[in-house]
Design a protein around this motif. Structure first.
Motif, short mmCIF file in Angstrom:
data_model
loop_
_atom_site.label_atom_id
_atom_site.label_comp_id
_atom_site.label_asym_id
_atom_site.label_seq_id
_atom_site.Cartn_x
_atom_site.Cartn_y
_atom_site.Cartn_z
N LEU A 35 -6.45 -13.37 -7.05
CA LEU A 35 -6.00 -12.00 -7.31
C LEU A 35 -6.24 -11.18 -6.06
CD1 LEU A 35 -7.76 -11.45 -10.78
CD2 LEU A 35 -5.43 -12.25 -10.40
N GLN A 36 -5.23 -10.44 -5.61
CA GLN A 36 -5.41 -9.59 -4.44
C GLN A 36 -4.63 -8.30 -4.60
OE1 GLN A 36 -3.85 -12.09 -1.23
NE2 GLN A 36 -1.97 -10.89 -1.17
N ALA A 37 -5.09 -7.29 -3.86
CA ALA A 37 -4.43 -5.98 -3.88
C ALA A 37 -4.47 -5.40 -2.47
CB ALA A 37 -5.13 -5.04 -4.85
N GLY A 38 -3.53 -4.50 -2.20
CA GLY A 38 -3.56 -3.75 -0.97
C GLY A 38 -3.00 -4.43 0.25
N VAL A 39 -2.14 -5.44 0.09
CA VAL A 39 -1.45 -5.99 1.27
C VAL A 39 -0.68 -4.88 1.96
CG1 VAL A 39 0.43 -7.51 1.99
CG2 VAL A 39 -1.37 -8.39 0.52
N HIS A 40 0.00 -4.04 1.17
CA HIS A 40 0.46 -2.75 1.67
C HIS A 40 -0.69 -1.78 1.42
CE1 HIS A 40 4.91 -3.98 1.13
NE2 HIS A 40 4.62 -3.98 2.41
N ALA A 41 -1.33 -1.34 2.48
CA ALA A 41 -2.59 -0.63 2.34
C ALA A 41 -2.47 0.73 1.69
CB ALA A 41 -3.25 -0.49 3.71
N ALA A 76 -6.99 -6.06 0.63
CA ALA A 76 -6.66 -7.21 1.46
C ALA A 76 -6.29 -6.87 2.89
CB ALA A 76 -5.51 -7.99 0.82
N ASN A 77 -5.88 -5.63 3.16
CA ASN A 77 -5.31 -5.30 4.47
C ASN A 77 -6.24 -4.39 5.27
OD1 ASN A 77 -3.83 -4.36 6.65
ND2 ASN A 77 -1.99 -3.92 5.48
N PRO A 78 -6.99 -4.94 6.22
CA PRO A 78 -7.91 -4.10 7.00
C PRO A 78 -7.21 -3.31 8.11
CG PRO A 78 -8.00 -6.34 7.81
CD PRO A 78 -7.04 -6.36 6.63
N PHE A 79 -6.00 -3.72 8.49
CA PHE A 79 -5.27 -2.99 9.54
C PHE A 79 -4.72 -1.68 8.98
CE2 PHE A 79 -5.08 -7.44 10.78
CZ PHE A 79 -5.37 -7.40 12.14
N GLY A 80 -3.97 -1.79 7.89
CA GLY A 80 -3.29 -0.63 7.34
C GLY A 80 -4.21 0.42 6.79
N ILE A 81 -5.38 -0.01 6.26
CA ILE A 81 -6.26 0.96 5.62
C ILE A 81 -6.87 1.94 6.63
CG2 ILE A 81 -8.49 -0.25 5.75
CD1 ILE A 81 -6.93 1.45 2.65
N LEU A 89 -2.01 8.30 4.93
CA LEU A 89 -2.17 6.88 5.22
C LEU A 89 -0.80 6.24 5.39
CD1 LEU A 89 -4.00 4.40 5.46
CD2 LEU A 89 -3.81 4.12 2.99
N LEU A 90 -0.57 5.65 6.56
CA LEU A 90 0.68 4.95 6.85
C LEU A 90 0.41 3.45 6.74
CD1 LEU A 90 1.78 7.08 9.93
CD2 LEU A 90 2.32 7.45 7.51
N GLY A 91 0.40 2.96 5.52
CA GLY A 91 -0.12 1.62 5.28
C GLY A 91 0.91 0.56 4.98
N ARG A 92 2.18 0.88 5.03
CA ARG A 92 3.20 -0.12 4.71
C ARG A 92 3.57 -0.97 5.94
NH1 ARG A 92 6.66 -1.34 0.69
NH2 ARG A 92 8.67 -2.26 1.22
N PHE A 93 3.56 -0.33 7.11
CA PHE A 93 3.96 -1.00 8.35
C PHE A 93 2.80 -0.99 9.34
CE2 PHE A 93 7.83 0.67 6.46
CZ PHE A 93 8.69 -0.41 6.53
N HIS A 94 2.69 -2.07 10.09
CA HIS A 94 1.69 -2.17 11.15
C HIS A 94 2.10 -1.25 12.29
CE1 HIS A 94 -0.36 -4.73 14.45
NE2 HIS A 94 -1.24 -3.93 13.90
N GLU A 95 1.28 -0.27 12.57
CA GLU A 95 1.66 0.76 13.53
C GLU A 95 1.89 0.19 14.93
OE1 GLU A 95 0.43 5.33 13.85
OE2 GLU A 95 -1.18 3.96 14.44
N ALA A 96 1.12 -0.81 15.31
CA ALA A 96 1.22 -1.33 16.67
C ALA A 96 2.51 -2.11 16.92
CB ALA A 96 0.01 -2.22 16.96
N THR A 97 3.05 -2.74 15.88
CA THR A 97 4.23 -3.60 16.05
C THR A 97 5.43 -3.16 15.23
OG1 THR A 97 3.57 -5.10 14.25
CG2 THR A 97 2.74 -5.58 16.48
N LEU A 118 -2.80 -9.84 13.81
CA LEU A 118 -2.13 -9.64 12.53
C LEU A 118 -1.74 -10.99 11.92
CD1 LEU A 118 -0.93 -7.52 10.57
CD2 LEU A 118 1.21 -7.72 11.86
N ALA A 119 -1.21 -11.89 12.72
CA ALA A 119 -0.84 -13.22 12.22
C ALA A 119 -2.07 -14.01 11.80
CB ALA A 119 -0.06 -13.98 13.29
N GLN A 120 -3.17 -13.84 12.51
CA GLN A 120 -4.42 -14.51 12.13
C GLN A 120 -4.86 -14.08 10.74
OE1 GLN A 120 -7.72 -13.46 14.62
NE2 GLN A 120 -9.14 -14.88 13.64
#
Length: 332
Positions: A35-41, A76-81, A89-97, A118-120
């Motif tokens: 079970l996971q949540a927050g892939v889109h932060a 689940a998403n430490p980048f977007g949060i 919060l702009l958590g749907r897209f990775h800001e850097a890429t 991000l791929a890691q």
């Protein structure tokens, strides 16, 4: 006690980012669940649901009533949060890429040595879920009814009980993917008995009451799947099933003030007006009326009431293939 599976990845600025993950192991007689949540932060509701579920699972394990194993990744998403900009919060897209966080998981998994941080992260998340029999990814839409997004191979045999336990309003059945979402990557590269995405209403639907309701639904679903040694009764499911290609996605033909004349769950007839956009407030000639493409039910709506041209205004169920559908995923 739950086994701590938390890990760290390197953030865009070289800082260490933490991902909390825990696994509750039972006696091994039941299925394995992820079970996971927050892939889109910026989709928060599932985080609160899993936060409430964790102590219940711990108590169940302590009491010896856990038959299967349950892995829980509440955020689940430490980048977007961490992508707060001017209080939002702009958590749907990775800001850097510019990459959608729920895309290209398949490419990351195929890399022996992931080419980016991000791929890691994506590869590790897939690996964590790959051995599970039952995989649920918790999301939210802008404003929406609760709905289930599920591959045809799992409907209705494995998916009906989930739809009933969560009392979703709509089940969207898909065949084609191609975008490398988390769910699609698990289906293509593992052997789950079920992998699905739950859309827990809209982004603002975050409350203890709703989280308790959804946690109760997940608990009942775990019970009827033999993960927990407890008898659960679920109500008969009364929702709608629609093929993804029959969903109607209405885009804003112009920018302006969005005014809905129909609400979530309302039924519309083909050609019926459901909203209007005021392009230039003060100028009545700038109003553009939006009409339903076919008879159906309003499932989602745009959360912001000032829209850009091309924004997704609303999504409706339908009974025939949408003229605008060209295959692939539901969202652009």
């Amino acid at each position: 006690m739950a086994k701590d599976l938390s890990w760290h990845v390197t953030g865009d600025a070289g800082n260490a980012l933490h991902i909390g993950a825990w696994r509750f192991d039972g006696d091994g007689s039941g299925p394995r669940v992820h079970l996971q949540a927050g892939v889109h932060a910026d989709e928060i509701a599932g985080m609160l649901v899993l936060h409430q579920l964790l102590p219940r699972l711990q108590a169940c394990q302590d009491q010896g009533r856990l038959k299967g194993s349950v892995t829980v990744v509440p955020q689940a998403n430490p980048f977007g949060i961490g992508q707060f900009r001017q209080g939002k919060l702009l958590g749907r897209f990775h800001e850097a890429t510019g990459q959608n966080f729920n895309r290209a998981f398949d490419h990351a998994l195929a890399m022996e040595r992931p080419a980016s941080n991000l791929a890691q992260w994506q590869k590790r998340l897939v690996q964590l879920a790959a051995e599970a029999d039952l995989v649920l990814d918790l999301h939210t839409d802008d404003e929406a009814l609760p709905y289930l997004y599920i591959h045809r191979s799992f409907w209705p045999e494995q998916g009906l009980a989930l739809a009933a336990a969560l009392q979703v309003a709509v089940v969207i059945v898909w065949d084609e993917g191609g975008d490398g979402s988390f769910e699609e990557t698990i289906i293509n590269h593992a052997s789950p008995q079920l992998a699905a995405t739950l859309e827990l209403r809209g982004q603002a639907d975050v409350s203890d009451a709703l989280a308790q309701q959804d946690a109760d639904g997940l608990w009942a679903w775990l019970c009827i799947n033999g993960v927990i040694d407890e008898v659960a009764v679920i109500a008969e499911w009364q929702g709608d099933v629609v093929d993804m290609g029959c969903m109607e996605t209405i885009l804003a033909p112009c920018a302006g003030v969005l005014v809905f004349e129909k609400g979530l769950g309302d039924c519309v007839e083909e050609g019926q007006r459901f909203a209007r956009i005021i392009g230039r407030p003060g100028d009545p000639t700038s109003e553009v009326t939006l009409h339903a493409a076919q008879t159906g039910r309003m499932v989602t709506g745009h959360r912001e009431r000032l829209v850009a041209q091309g924004s997704v205004v609303a999504k409706f169920t339908g009974t025939r293939l949408s003229d605008s559908y060209s295959g692939g995923v539901l969202d652009p």
